[in-house]
Design a protein around this motif. Structure first.
Motif, PDB file in Angstrom:
ATOM      1  N   ASP A   1      37.102  40.286  49.672  1.00  0.00           N
ATOM      2  CA  ASP A   1      38.009  39.509  48.818  1.00  0.00           C
ATOM      3  C   ASP A   1      37.882  39.946  47.359  1.00  0.00           C
ATOM      4  O   ASP A   1      38.873  40.110  46.644  1.00  0.00           O
ATOM      5  N   VAL A   2      36.612  40.123  46.946  1.00  0.00           N
ATOM      6  CA  VAL A   2      36.384  40.522  45.549  1.00  0.00           C
ATOM      7  C   VAL A   2      37.006  41.892  45.287  1.00  0.00           C
ATOM      8  O   VAL A   2      37.654  42.125  44.253  1.00  0.00           O
ATOM      9  N   ALA A   3      36.829  42.839  46.281  1.00  0.00           N
ATOM     10  CA  ALA A   3      37.386  44.185  46.099  1.00  0.00           C
ATOM     11  C   ALA A   3      38.909  44.137  46.000  1.00  0.00           C
ATOM     12  O   ALA A   3      39.518  44.807  45.156  1.00  0.00           O
ATOM     13  N   GLN A   4      39.520  43.300  46.876  1.00  0.00           N
ATOM     14  CA  GLN A   4      40.977  43.184  46.837  1.00  0.00           C
ATOM     15  C   GLN A   4      41.432  42.598  45.495  1.00  0.00           C
ATOM     16  O   GLN A   4      42.402  43.068  44.892  1.00  0.00           O
ATOM     17  N   ALA A   5      40.709  41.568  45.060  1.00  0.00           N
ATOM     18  CA  ALA A   5      41.069  40.943  43.783  1.00  0.00           C
ATOM     19  C   ALA A   5      40.925  41.933  42.635  1.00  0.00           C
ATOM     20  O   ALA A   5      41.757  41.979  41.713  1.00  0.00           O
ATOM     21  N   ARG A   6      39.838  42.780  42.745  1.00  0.00           N
ATOM     22  CA  ARG A   6      39.623  43.763  41.683  1.00  0.00           C
ATOM     23  C   ARG A   6      40.762  44.798  41.672  1.00  0.00           C
ATOM     24  O   ARG A   6      41.274  45.168  40.616  1.00  0.00           O
ATOM     25  N   ASP A   7      41.180  45.251  42.895  1.00  0.00           N
ATOM     26  CA  ASP A   7      42.291  46.197  42.980  1.00  0.00           C
ATOM     27  C   ASP A   7      43.562  45.597  42.381  1.00  0.00           C
ATOM     28  O   ASP A   7      44.297  46.261  41.638  1.00  0.00           O
ATOM     29  N   ALA A   8      43.801  44.312  42.746  1.00  0.00           N
ATOM     30  CA  ALA A   8      44.996  43.642  42.240  1.00  0.00           C
ATOM     31  C   ALA A   8      44.956  43.551  40.714  1.00  0.00           C
ATOM     32  O   ALA A   8      45.958  43.766  40.017  1.00  0.00           O
TER      33      ALA A   8
ATOM     34  N   ALA B   1      47.532  45.178  38.135  1.00  0.00           N
ATOM     35  CA  ALA B   1      48.209  44.354  37.132  1.00  0.00           C
ATOM     36  C   ALA B   1      47.964  44.913  35.733  1.00  0.00           C
ATOM     37  O   ALA B   1      48.860  44.938  34.880  1.00  0.00           O
ATOM     38  N   LYS B   2      46.726  45.407  35.533  1.00  0.00           N
ATOM     39  CA  LYS B   2      46.377  45.952  34.227  1.00  0.00           C
ATOM     40  C   LYS B   2      47.210  47.220  33.937  1.00  0.00           C
ATOM     41  O   LYS B   2      47.729  47.398  32.818  1.00  0.00           O
TER      42      LYS B   2
END
Lengths: 188, 328
Positions: B175-182, B186-187
């Motif tokens: 989940d953390v990796a997916q959130a980081r990718d997202a 976004a950045k």
């Protein structure tokens, strides 16, 4: 051969002669009460049952030394249970323990004497009366004498545990015991 | 602490070892203190019966009776007697013969029997003790086995908990990796938007500047003729107001230059070319350029365009301008 109606002193005399049936009869008569005392002190069934077994084993070994003319068998048995349970507690608290097996005959006389003085208390007062007398004590007084008698704690350990001065602990022990002595005097 | 308090605490078992020993010396010397102690002990002993009875498990009695049985020394069976012998022809029985034969040995045999009997009793005692020890060891083994089983069960439970925790940790890490990718995506998108916004802002600013030049009341235009056949299809027009310090130059159909070359604007005052803006053209050869100067444009008589090394230079190309015309 069984004599279920035989009194305690008759049973102990037969036990002294190595008669198995008498020992079994005594066990059936007092095992529940002895285990109740051990459980009250140790709060652990397995350890309490070990104490129970050791206490009856000592009765079997020492029955010949028991003075059945003057002694009360139940008081003697319960005194042994009490002493063994205190030893277990002291082992757990890493305090000096006087092993009962190490006692010489003189010390066993002292043990028997303890049973003698306990006799008229144990024989003349019912469990319910003692429970009521304890229940009537102020809780702080009851706590002090129970921590000492049932949990083997010294007055300093009690003071430390309760966070009270030593003088307060002494005072509560005296007042609690005074109430018990009053009950004893009324009955004897 | 008074003696009275000490005796009460002693009866309750609440004195420490040193205090108890000291009090016992007083007790040995003083019968009245011992009587006092008896009363205290009797009062304390009442608590022996305060507990509610609890039925022990059958195992306790079973083990206890095994110890008792093991301690009982069973009497040995009596030795079998010799049967009476058959009648003999000379009137002598077998017993008589045996008696004669063994008469000399009887004393020694008795001694041997005595030794054997003592040995047998000792052996029986040892056997009883061993049986008692075996019973105790069996009890200990059962307790150890129960403790081991409980420890095994606890270990299995911990292992299950650990596996579940690892799975939860892995899922959380995913989940953390997916959130980081997202977040990274976004950045990047934000950076692109900021770049686009910056470009748009620059375009707006440039258009506003161009509009500012063109919207002046006295704006004029000057078309610069090509000064070279190579650039004759090109068109350069200068829009300016005489009092302004900014001008708009539009170019069309200018050929693309080599990568190490740029076009450069020159503002000519009193016959002297002064270096101004440097520009390149798009693939189409078209473009617009804002040129600023230190003086109002009425100070300059004409404008020229040259081809210079990339970045321009302070003096014009000696080959001369490719476009040149008056500001009139």
């Amino acid at each position: 051969m069984t004599q279920p109606s035989a009194d305690d002193q008759t049973l102990i005399a037969h036990i002294a002669r190595g008669e198995r049936w008498a020992f079994e009869a005594l066990y059936e008569r007092y095992a529940d009460q002895a285990l109740g005392l051990a459980m009250r002190m140790l709060r652990d069934r397995a350890v309490s049952e070990d104490v129970l077994q050791d206490a009856f084993w000592r009765v079997w070994q020492r029955a010949a030394h028991f003075d059945h003319e003057r002694g009360n068998v139940r008081a003697w048995l319960l005194t042994i249970v009490h002493r063994l349970a205190i030893d277990v507690q002291r082992r757990n608290m890493a305090r000096p323990v006087v092993e009962m097996d190490a006692h010489d005959d003189h010390e066993w006389d002292i043990e028997d004497h303890e049973a003698d003085v306990s006799e008229y208390a144990v024989a003349s007062i019912s469990s319910a009366e003692v429970r009521k007398a304890l229940a009537d004590l102020p809780e702080k007084h009851r706590t002090v004498i129970e921590l000492a008698y049932f949990h083997g704690m010294t007055h300093r350990e009690i003071a430390e545990r309760l966070g009270e001065p030593l003088g307060t602990i002494h005072s509560r022990a005296l007042q609690g015991m005074a109430a018990l002595k009053q009950l004893l005097r009324q009955r004897v | 602490m008074t003696l009275e308090e000490q005796i009460t605490l002693y009866a309750l078992g609440a004195l420490d070892e040193r205090e108890a020993k000291a009090l016992e010396q007083h007790l040995q010397r003083d019968p009245s203190l011992r009587a006092r102690l008896d009363e205290e002990r009797a009062a304390a002993a009442m608590m022996l019966v305060v507990a509610q009875p609890v039925a022990p498990s059958p195992r306790v009695k079973q083990q206890l009776m095994q110890r008792v049985d093991a301690s009982l020394v069973k009497p040995s069976a009596p030795a079998p007697k010799l049967k009476a012998a058959a009648e003999q022809p000379y009137g002598i029985s077998l017993n008589d013969v045996l008696r004669w034969l063994f008469r000399g040995l009887s004393i020694a045999a008795a001694a041997v029997a005595l030794v054997l009997g003592i040995g047998l009793i000792q052996t029986q005692r040892s056997l009883s003790q061993l049986q008692s020890q075996v019973a105790q060891l069996q009890t200990g083994a059962q307790q150890a086995q129960q403790a081991l089983a409980q420890a095994d069960a606890r270990a299995e439970q911990l292992e299950r908990d650990l596996t579940a925790s690892k799975e939860q940790l892995t899922a959380a890490q995913q989940d953390v990796a997916q959130a980081r990718d997202a977040a990274e995506a976004a950045k990047s998108a934000l950076a692109e938007l900021q770049t686009s916004a910056g470009q748009a802002q620059a375009d707006v600013t440039r258009l506003q500047t161009e509009l500012g030049v063109l919207s002046q009341a006295d704006v004029r235009s000057a078309t610069l003729p090509a000064n070279s056949d190579e650039f004759e299809n090109g068109a350069v027009t200068v829009f300016f107001a005489p009092k302004s310090r900014s001008a708009l130059i539009t170019v069309a159909n200018l050929p693309a230059l080599a990568s190490d070359q740029d076009y450069q604007v020159w503002l000519i005052r009193d016959g002297v070319p002064l270096p101004s803006s440097v520009f390149d053209t798009a693939v189409t050869g078209d473009g617009r350029l804002i040129v600023t100067s230190d003086e109002p444009f009425e100070a300059y008589q004409s404008v020229g365009i040259t081809v210079e090394p990339a970045g321009g230079r302070p003096t014009p190309n000696p080959e001369g301008p490719i476009f040149l015309g008056p500001l009139s």
